[in-house]
Design an enzyme around this catalytic site. Structure first.
Site, PDB file in Angstrom:
ATOM      1  N   GLU A 175       0.798  -1.220   0.000  1.00  0.00           N
ATOM      2  CA  GLU A 175       0.000   0.000   0.000  1.00  0.00           C
ATOM      3  C   GLU A 175       0.836   1.278   0.000  1.00  0.00           C
ATOM      4  OE1 GLU A 175       0.383  -2.253   2.402  1.00  0.00           O
ATOM      5  OE2 GLU A 175       0.274  -1.394   4.417  1.00  0.00           O
ATOM      6  N   HIS A 185      -8.079  -4.042  -1.163  1.00  0.00           N
ATOM      7  CA  HIS A 185      -7.304  -4.141   0.082  1.00  0.00           C
ATOM      8  C   HIS A 185      -6.258  -3.029   0.165  1.00  0.00           C
ATOM      9  CE1 HIS A 185      -5.322  -6.440   3.388  1.00  0.00           C
ATOM     10  NE2 HIS A 185      -4.244  -5.837   2.908  1.00  0.00           N
ATOM     11  N   GLU A 186      -5.455  -2.912  -0.865  1.00  0.00           N
ATOM     12  CA  GLU A 186      -4.379  -1.903  -0.803  1.00  0.00           C
ATOM     13  C   GLU A 186      -4.967  -0.494  -0.755  1.00  0.00           C
ATOM     14  OE1 GLU A 186      -1.863  -3.309   0.073  1.00  0.00           O
ATOM     15  OE2 GLU A 186      -2.184  -5.311  -0.758  1.00  0.00           O
ATOM     16  N   HIS A 234      -6.030   0.467   2.726  1.00  0.00           N
ATOM     17  CA  HIS A 234      -4.918   0.895   3.586  1.00  0.00           C
ATOM     18  C   HIS A 234      -4.725   2.417   3.563  1.00  0.00           C
ATOM     19  CE1 HIS A 234      -3.051  -2.630   5.309  1.00  0.00           C
ATOM     20  NE2 HIS A 234      -2.847  -3.230   4.150  1.00  0.00           N
ATOM     21  N   GLU A 243      -3.793  -4.492   9.283  1.00  0.00           N
ATOM     22  CA  GLU A 243      -4.253  -5.527   8.350  1.00  0.00           C
ATOM     23  C   GLU A 243      -5.665  -6.025   8.635  1.00  0.00           C
ATOM     24  OE1 GLU A 243      -2.808  -5.899   5.677  1.00  0.00           O
ATOM     25  OE2 GLU A 243      -0.805  -5.095   6.051  1.00  0.00           O
ATOM     26  N   ASP A 275       8.664  -9.866  10.396  1.00  0.00           N
ATOM     27  CA  ASP A 275       8.112 -10.692   9.321  1.00  0.00           C
ATOM     28  C   ASP A 275       7.541 -11.995   9.878  1.00  0.00           C
ATOM     29  OD1 ASP A 275       8.772  -8.765   7.531  1.00  0.00           O
ATOM     30  OD2 ASP A 275      10.442  -9.829   6.592  1.00  0.00           O
ATOM     31  N   TYR A 278      -4.738 -10.597   9.853  1.00  0.00           N
ATOM     32  CA  TYR A 278      -5.658 -10.272   8.760  1.00  0.00           C
ATOM     33  C   TYR A 278      -7.080 -10.748   9.057  1.00  0.00           C
ATOM     34  CZ  TYR A 278      -1.673  -9.205   5.701  1.00  0.00           C
ATOM     35  OH  TYR A 278      -0.563  -8.641   5.138  1.00  0.00           O
TER      36      TYR A 278
END
Ligand code: BES
Ligand code: ZN
Length: 635
Positions: free
Chosen positions: A305, A329-330, A333, A352, A407, A415
């Protein structure tokens, strides 16, 4: 001498003696993490107020070289400036007491003098803290540096790795803590700054950034950018390549290599409508333009995003617009994440989970409730799979990441469980209450970074104390969602009537009671195909799968989601007819979500020699992030 840190000590106070230094006042320097355990910056003492980058792009050396200039907010006059770096070569650091005002920092002219600096011993996860000595009058710092080929946040591609094969390509991926590998920064989502940049790229290539493009000099190749709103370092992005633009609407457009442009423009035709749909719910879009850049297939994520300019994998171009929920979705954001940002990576669900919730609201508004429900059910399936693999502590929304790579906190929990929490609140209070509540969350925290604790307070104040649940609805216990594993027993699970029929067919097909392949209707949506493939029982026979391949040639599907799902099934059930397609896919696509399950399936099917052979050929084409994941798997 190198001391070893335990994971805990590392995150609380990294204990690192210094590397060799120039002009160091002491032989060693220790970097300690600040309020964000993934950053060596101490914004409470010295905070970066704005950033200016001046960078030259050298494709031959695979290096960005230039300067990063910082204006400072000095809260503790005696404290040095701490920046994050990783695998950067620092050449020189200068200070000045100029007042840059509103002028761009990238090429600020001031009476700079050299200062003392030290780079702490690198930490495997966090990189190396950079300590810069300041005088009482210092207001601006300029770091002269270059990246190294080890930069985890950059991928340098040869022409052969691009769609058109005519020019090299470079792109950045900074989330979560990779920005520090291509510019020194206070690389924490809690530190937001405006920034500007001058990027010089080989003519005639086009440089794009997640900012307004304000000027381009066609002779020198210099591109100027400015981002006037405060954003965290992970949202600073750069791409360079042979790129062209096609307008989609008044505020929207798509960038891609020329051969990709017509297909991309067709696929993303609904972007302007998506933008309008979110604005109706959550207030005006605050970033001016919303464009999308189609990257080469090695991009390790589906989408990123980056403000004003989403970066996306070409694997969402299916030809039928069936995978554009990723664009939703992006785009979402732009509110959840970019406008209101998780303060630390342990709060990732605030980015998320909110975004998946909004994504489904966009899909519902544009394509109807049935499609949104199908996608929710598929997402819930992913979540249950994640629960099956994760330790209880990692099934919580509020995760513990001290001493861990952020990560690692990346799973479907943030999510899908995050989105289900918002669905639970929506259902308890009704959209009439919940929609304005979310709007107010964005408005009252705009351009801020927020913690989970702040969300709890806000929900308490603005939702629980002001409103009662709808008749017959129970109150929602945030505790149960945030700090306990799995889903609360009263969580409302998504359901799709359109999938019930598919489930029955999948069971019947596998059992052989659904007579013949001809009975499988061709008119399914891709979501239904995914459900069918995921719904086949584990013991489905090899022969039934081969028959499916013969009827539908799924291994040539142009839909990357279906293809990846099918290839995984084939590996797991020894359908070797799909081997060529499998190898072709793994050598072409570097999206981690597709690549990892396929290598894992090969290992679990006792085909580790095949996995290694394919990876040997594919590895050079993968992004460092994907390389790191597959390396760890095949090690
Ligand atoms: N911001 C994420 C990507 C990300 C998250 C990168 C954390 C690094 C660390 C992006 O918005 C995203 O979620 N992408 C998903 C697609 C989405 C539709 C679920 C992806 O790339 O798969
Ligand atoms: Zn996301």
């Amino acid at each position: 001498m190198l001391r070893l840190c335990t994971a805990l000590a590392l995150a609380m106070t990294a204990c690192h003696p210094a590397r060799s230094q120039t002009k160091a006042p002491e032989p060693t320097v220790r970097a300690s993490v600040g309020p964000d355990v993934h950053s060596f910056s101490h914004p409470e003492a010295v905070r970066v107020g704005a950033v200016g980058l001046q960078l030259a792009v050298d494709f031959d050396a695979r290096v960005l070289a230039g300067t990063a200039t910082f204006s400072l907010q000095r809260h503790d006059r005696s404290a040095p400036l701490w920046l994050d770096t990783r695998a950067l070569q620092i050449d020189r650091v200068e200070i000045a007491d100029a007042r840059p005002g509103d002028r761009p920092l990238a090429d600020l002219e001031a009476a700079f003098t050299e200062t003392t600096w030290q780079l702490a011993e690198p930490d495997a996860i966090l990189g190396a803290g950079l300590r810069v000595e300041l005088t009482a009058a210092t207001t601006v710092v300029r770091v002269h540096y270059r990246t190294t080929p080890e930069a985890s946040g950059l991928q340098w591609l040869t022409p052969a790795q691009t769609a058109d094969g005519r020019a090299p390509f470079l792109y950045s991926q900074s989330q979560a803590i990779h920005a520090r590998s291509w510019f020194p920064s206070q690389d924490s989502p809690g530190v937001r700054t405006p920034w500007d940049a001058i990027v010089t790229a080989p003519v005639p290539l086009r440089a794009l950034m997640s900012a307004d493009a304000v000027a381009r000099d066609e002779h020198s190749g210099a591109h100027r950018f400015t981002m006037t709103q405060g954003v965290p370092a992970y949202l600073v992005a750069l791409a360079v390549g042979a790129l062209e633009f096609r307008e989609l609407g008044p505020r929207t457009g798509v960038w891609a290599e020329p051969s990709m442009l017509p297909g991309a423009a067709h696929e993303f035709a609904d972007m302007e409508r998506m933008l309008a749909a979110v604005e109706t719910l959550y207030g005006p879009y605050r970033w001016g333009r919303y464009d999308l850049l189609v990257l080469p297939p090695s991009f390790p994520f589906g989408g990123m995003e980056n403000p004003k300019l989403t970066f996306a994998t070409p694997t969402i171009i299916a030809g039928d617009r069936s995978l554009v929920s990723l664009v939703a979705h992006e785009l979402a954001h732009s509110w959840s994440g970019n406008l209101v940002t998780n303060a630390t990576w342990a709060d990732l669900w605030l980015n998320e989970g909110f975004t998946v919730y909004i994504e489904r609201r966009i899909v519902e508004a544009l394509f109807g409730r049935e499609r949104a429900e199908m996608e929710s059910v598929l997402g819930h399936g992913d979540l249950e799979e994640a629960f099956g693999e994760l330790a209880p502590a990692d099934q919580r929304l509020r995760v513990e990441l001290v001493g861990r790579d952020p990560d690692e906190g990346l799973s479907d929990v943030a999510y899908e469980k995050g989105a289900l929490l918002l669905v639970a609140l929506e259902q308890a209070y009704g959209r009439e209450v919940f929609d304005p509540f979310l709007l107010q969350w964005f408005e009252s925290h705009a351009f801020g970074s927020v913690t989970t604790a702040e969300f709890i307070d806000f929900a308490q104040r603005e939702l629980f104390e002001r409103h009662r649940p709808l008749p017959g609805r129970a109150a929602v216990s945030l505790d149960a969602w945030l700090d306990r594993p799995g889903l609360p027993p009263d969580a409302a699970l998504p359901h799709s009537g359109a999938f019930d029929r598919i489930d029955a067919l999948a069971a019947g097909y596998a059992a052989g009671t659904t007579a013949g392949d001809a009975l499988l209707p061709a008119g399914w949506t891709p979501q239904q195909w995914l459900r069918f493939l995921r719904g086949l029982p584990r013991d489905v026979s090899h022969e039934r799968l081969v028959a499916l391949e013969h009827s539908f040639t799924l291994s040539r599907s142009g839909n990357a989601e279906i293809l990846a799902q099918w290839l995984e099934l084939c590996v797991r059930h020894g359908v070797r007819e799909a081997d060529d397609a499998l190898e072709g896919f793994l050598r072409h696509v570097g999206r981690r979500k597709f690549v990892m399950p396929l290598y894992r399936a090969l290992l679990e099917a006792d085909r580790s020699a095949d996995a290694r052979r394919i990876y040997e050929r594919a590895r050079a084409g993968y992004h460092p992030i994907t390389q790191q994941s597959v390396d760890a798997l095949l090690r």
